[in-house]
Design a protein around this motif. Structure first.
Motif, PDB file in Angstrom:
ATOM      1  N   THR A  15     -55.689  29.697  -1.924  1.00  0.00           N
ATOM      2  CA  THR A  15     -54.406  30.153  -1.395  1.00  0.00           C
ATOM      3  C   THR A  15     -53.271  29.184  -1.703  1.00  0.00           C
ATOM      4  OG1 THR A  15     -54.936  29.180   0.762  1.00  0.00           O
ATOM      5  CG2 THR A  15     -55.497  31.510   0.436  1.00  0.00           C
ATOM      6  N   SER A  16     -53.458  28.374  -2.730  1.00  0.00           N
ATOM      7  CA  SER A  16     -52.387  27.500  -3.239  1.00  0.00           C
ATOM      8  C   SER A  16     -51.717  26.694  -2.129  1.00  0.00           C
ATOM      9  CB  SER A  16     -51.339  28.326  -3.989  1.00  0.00           C
ATOM     10  OG  SER A  16     -51.927  29.009  -5.067  1.00  0.00           O
ATOM     11  N   THR A  17     -52.525  26.066  -1.311  1.00  0.00           N
ATOM     12  CA  THR A  17     -52.007  25.233  -0.236  1.00  0.00           C
ATOM     13  C   THR A  17     -51.292  24.016  -0.823  1.00  0.00           C
ATOM     14  OG1 THR A  17     -53.847  25.950   1.149  1.00  0.00           O
ATOM     15  CG2 THR A  17     -52.636  23.983   1.863  1.00  0.00           C
ATOM     16  N   ARG A  18     -50.148  23.690  -0.238  1.00  0.00           N
ATOM     17  CA  ARG A  18     -49.387  22.520  -0.687  1.00  0.00           C
ATOM     18  C   ARG A  18     -49.264  21.462   0.408  1.00  0.00           C
ATOM     19  NH1 ARG A  18     -51.099  24.293  -4.699  1.00  0.00           N
ATOM     20  NH2 ARG A  18     -49.940  25.493  -6.249  1.00  0.00           N
ATOM     21  N   GLY A  19     -49.379  21.873   1.654  1.00  0.00           N
ATOM     22  CA  GLY A  19     -49.378  20.951   2.776  1.00  0.00           C
ATOM     23  C   GLY A  19     -50.268  21.504   3.869  1.00  0.00           C
ATOM     24  N   TYR A  20     -51.067  20.647   4.492  1.00  0.00           N
ATOM     25  CA  TYR A  20     -52.052  21.128   5.470  1.00  0.00           C
ATOM     26  C   TYR A  20     -52.255  20.040   6.512  1.00  0.00           C
ATOM     27  CZ  TYR A  20     -56.645  22.624   7.272  1.00  0.00           C
ATOM     28  OH  TYR A  20     -57.697  23.011   8.066  1.00  0.00           O
ATOM     29  N   LEU A  21     -52.269  20.441   7.784  1.00  0.00           N
ATOM     30  CA  LEU A  21     -52.420  19.475   8.868  1.00  0.00           C
ATOM     31  C   LEU A  21     -53.157  20.112  10.029  1.00  0.00           C
ATOM     32  CD1 LEU A  21     -49.725  16.988  10.072  1.00  0.00           C
ATOM     33  CD2 LEU A  21     -50.946  18.371  11.759  1.00  0.00           C
ATOM     34  N   VAL A  22     -54.092  19.354  10.587  1.00  0.00           N
ATOM     35  CA  VAL A  22     -54.821  19.758  11.792  1.00  0.00           C
ATOM     36  C   VAL A  22     -54.478  18.758  12.882  1.00  0.00           C
ATOM     37  CG1 VAL A  22     -57.082  20.172  12.836  1.00  0.00           C
ATOM     38  CG2 VAL A  22     -56.689  20.747  10.418  1.00  0.00           C
ATOM     39  N   LEU A  23     -53.953  19.263  13.997  1.00  0.00           N
ATOM     40  CA  LEU A  23     -53.475  18.415  15.090  1.00  0.00           C
ATOM     41  C   LEU A  23     -54.193  18.783  16.378  1.00  0.00           C
ATOM     42  CD1 LEU A  23     -51.189  16.324  15.946  1.00  0.00           C
ATOM     43  CD2 LEU A  23     -49.835  18.353  16.552  1.00  0.00           C
TER      44      LEU A  23
ATOM     45  N   ASP B 159     -56.617  15.819  10.318  1.00  0.00           N
ATOM     46  CA  ASP B 159     -56.751  16.101   8.884  1.00  0.00           C
ATOM     47  C   ASP B 159     -55.344  16.366   8.361  1.00  0.00           C
ATOM     48  OD1 ASP B 159     -57.512  16.883   6.331  1.00  0.00           O
ATOM     49  OD2 ASP B 159     -58.857  18.482   6.980  1.00  0.00           O
ATOM     50  N   GLU B 160     -54.971  15.706   7.283  1.00  0.00           N
ATOM     51  CA  GLU B 160     -53.652  15.917   6.692  1.00  0.00           C
ATOM     52  C   GLU B 160     -53.777  15.740   5.188  1.00  0.00           C
ATOM     53  OE1 GLU B 160     -49.009  14.545   7.380  1.00  0.00           O
ATOM     54  OE2 GLU B 160     -50.612  13.121   7.842  1.00  0.00           O
ATOM     55  N   ARG B 161     -53.408  16.794   4.463  1.00  0.00           N
ATOM     56  CA  ARG B 161     -53.544  16.766   3.010  1.00  0.00           C
ATOM     57  C   ARG B 161     -52.345  17.433   2.350  1.00  0.00           C
ATOM     58  NH1 ARG B 161     -59.296  19.587   2.342  1.00  0.00           N
ATOM     59  NH2 ARG B 161     -59.354  19.805   4.620  1.00  0.00           N
ATOM     60  N   TYR B 162     -52.012  16.929   1.158  1.00  0.00           N
ATOM     61  CA  TYR B 162     -50.925  17.493   0.367  1.00  0.00           C
ATOM     62  C   TYR B 162     -51.400  17.667  -1.066  1.00  0.00           C
ATOM     63  CZ  TYR B 162     -48.249  16.346   4.468  1.00  0.00           C
ATOM     64  OH  TYR B 162     -47.816  16.289   5.775  1.00  0.00           O
ATOM     65  N   PHE B 163     -50.860  18.687  -1.725  1.00  0.00           N
ATOM     66  CA  PHE B 163     -51.299  19.056  -3.064  1.00  0.00           C
ATOM     67  C   PHE B 163     -50.081  19.378  -3.921  1.00  0.00           C
ATOM     68  CE2 PHE B 163     -54.133  20.539   0.267  1.00  0.00           C
ATOM     69  CZ  PHE B 163     -55.381  20.052  -0.104  1.00  0.00           C
TER      70      PHE B 163
END
Length: 392
Positions: free
Chosen positions: A83-91, A98-102
């Motif tokens: 799904t072409s994720t570019r920013g992702y965060l679990v709070l 979890d925090e990731r960027y692509f």
């Protein structure tokens, strides 16, 4: 005029570029000029809080989980890729797990809310109601906007506009069609037709409060009501009553048309962490730090289905297999099915602010998903899988 013509051409190409998207587009580089997180309209700045709501970043890790969707076992990691994720965060609470960027994005990047912004505008309605600037959700739109007395909004209660049940004629079922829905509205806006003028053109199709119909013009009207009722521009009011009190760390941008009318149905540009803080505000029933920013009752009312036609599985009775039926609908929030009590702000191209009060969890996903209308139904399963893995 040359600059305006160039912006119109680029913006029209950006919006109508969706027409060329394959039905099952996978993760791939986006074809220019589809630049979904770049403003192509006027913007106002929402200044950050003097004392941002603290978020802890110790102990970050990648959280993967399996879930079953459409008869297949899938993983969250694969869902983010597809799904072409570019920013992702679990709070969870104030702890970022979890925090990731692509794709070249970073924690400092601003992402376009797209229709996640509808939930922000809804929050502004709640703030204006709490202050008494809006006296009741049963008030007709025209109490605040007499300019709409000869439109389809005449006599329609604010509550029905919040529910996407205004009864007005607006077809937002195909974003690839530049003549319909918010795609047409936005192209016309960039070409110079004020959103207020477009709202005046809207006609009634059915009695208000009888059927759900996703309608970005409804949200524009809500933002216009807030501006009129408060005597402030919508961006100024959001900054004063939501953005700063909720402890946002980074200045955000809010889009407007050339006449200065806030778009309201989309186009708040913010970092993933600040979108997470917005979700946290709802998770904490309207509180940020020691301040009650929004009434707890507003949070509860916004995130439950108040009519049978708004319940999960009932939004599109004309099309039982429609992805919208995965959800129900509140006051500009999408509602999960079952007994979890979870809900989400959702935007085209795969923008999400997911909130699970039962799990104390907020998940933010900023994306460039060309197949987002199909994958919207899968998203809640992926987010719940993360919640289950953390509880596990």
């Amino acid at each position: 005029m040359r600059k305006r013509s160039l912006i119109v051409a680029v913006s029209a190409a950006l919006l109508s570029g969706l027409a060329a998207v394959p039905a099952h587009a996978e993760d791939r580089a986006l074809p220019l000029p589809l630049l979904p997180h770049v403003p192509f309209y006027r913007t106002d700045t929402l200044a950050a809080a003097h004392r941002p709501e603290p978020l802890r970043t110790d102990g970050l890790r990648e959280i993967d989980a399996e879930y079953v969707y459409d008869g297949r076992v899938r993983t969250v990691r694969d869902f983010l890729r597809r799904t072409s994720t570019r920013g992702y965060l679990v709070l969870r609470g104030e702890q970022i797990l979890d925090e990731r960027y692509f794709g070249g994005y970073a924690a400092s990047s601003r992402f376009n809310s797209w229709s996640v912004g509808k939930s922000i505008t809804s929050a502004a309605v709640g703030a204006a109601l709490a202050e008494g600037r809006i006296t009741s959700l049963d008030d007709p739109v025209t109490k605040y906007l007499p300019e709409l007395a000869h439109s389809g909004y005449a006599g329609v209660a604010l509550r029905d506009v919040l529910r996407m049940a205004s009864g007005t004629s607006y077809d937002e079922t195909d974003y690839a069609d530049p003549t319909k829905g918010s795609t047409a509205t936005t192209i016309r806006m960039v070409a110079g037709t004020a959103l207020t003028d477009q709202a005046r053109e809207i006609r009634r199709e059915r009695p208000a409060g009888t059927r759900w119909n996703y309608d970005s013009m409804d949200t524009f009207v809500l933002g216009w009501v807030v501006a009129r009722a408060t005597g402030r521009t919508l961006p100024d009011y959001v900054r004063e009553r939501i953005w700063q009190p909720a402890g946002m760390e980074t200045p955000a941008l809010a889009g407007s048309d050339y006449a200065g009318n806030a778009i309201a149905y989309c186009c708040y540009h913010a970092t993933v962490r600040d979108f997470a803080r917005f979700g946290l505000l709802y998770l904490r029933e309207g509180r940020a730090g020691d301040r009650q920013v929004l009434p707890a009752q507003w949070i509860r009312d916004s995130t439950r289905a108040t009519e049978p036609y708004l319940r999960p599985g009932h939004l599109r009775p004309d099309k039982p297999a429609a992805v919208e039926n995965t959800y129900g609908y509140g006051y500009q929030w999408w509602l999960g099915d079952g007994d979890r009590g979870d809900y989400a702000a959702v935007g085209i191209l795969g923008q999400f602010v997911y909130v699970s009060p039962r799990d104390g969890l907020v998940i933010v996903k900023a994306s460039e998903d060309l197949n987002s209308e199909a994958t919207m139904g899968e998203a809640i399963h992926a987010f719940r899988a993360v919640a289950d893995a953390l509880r596990g």
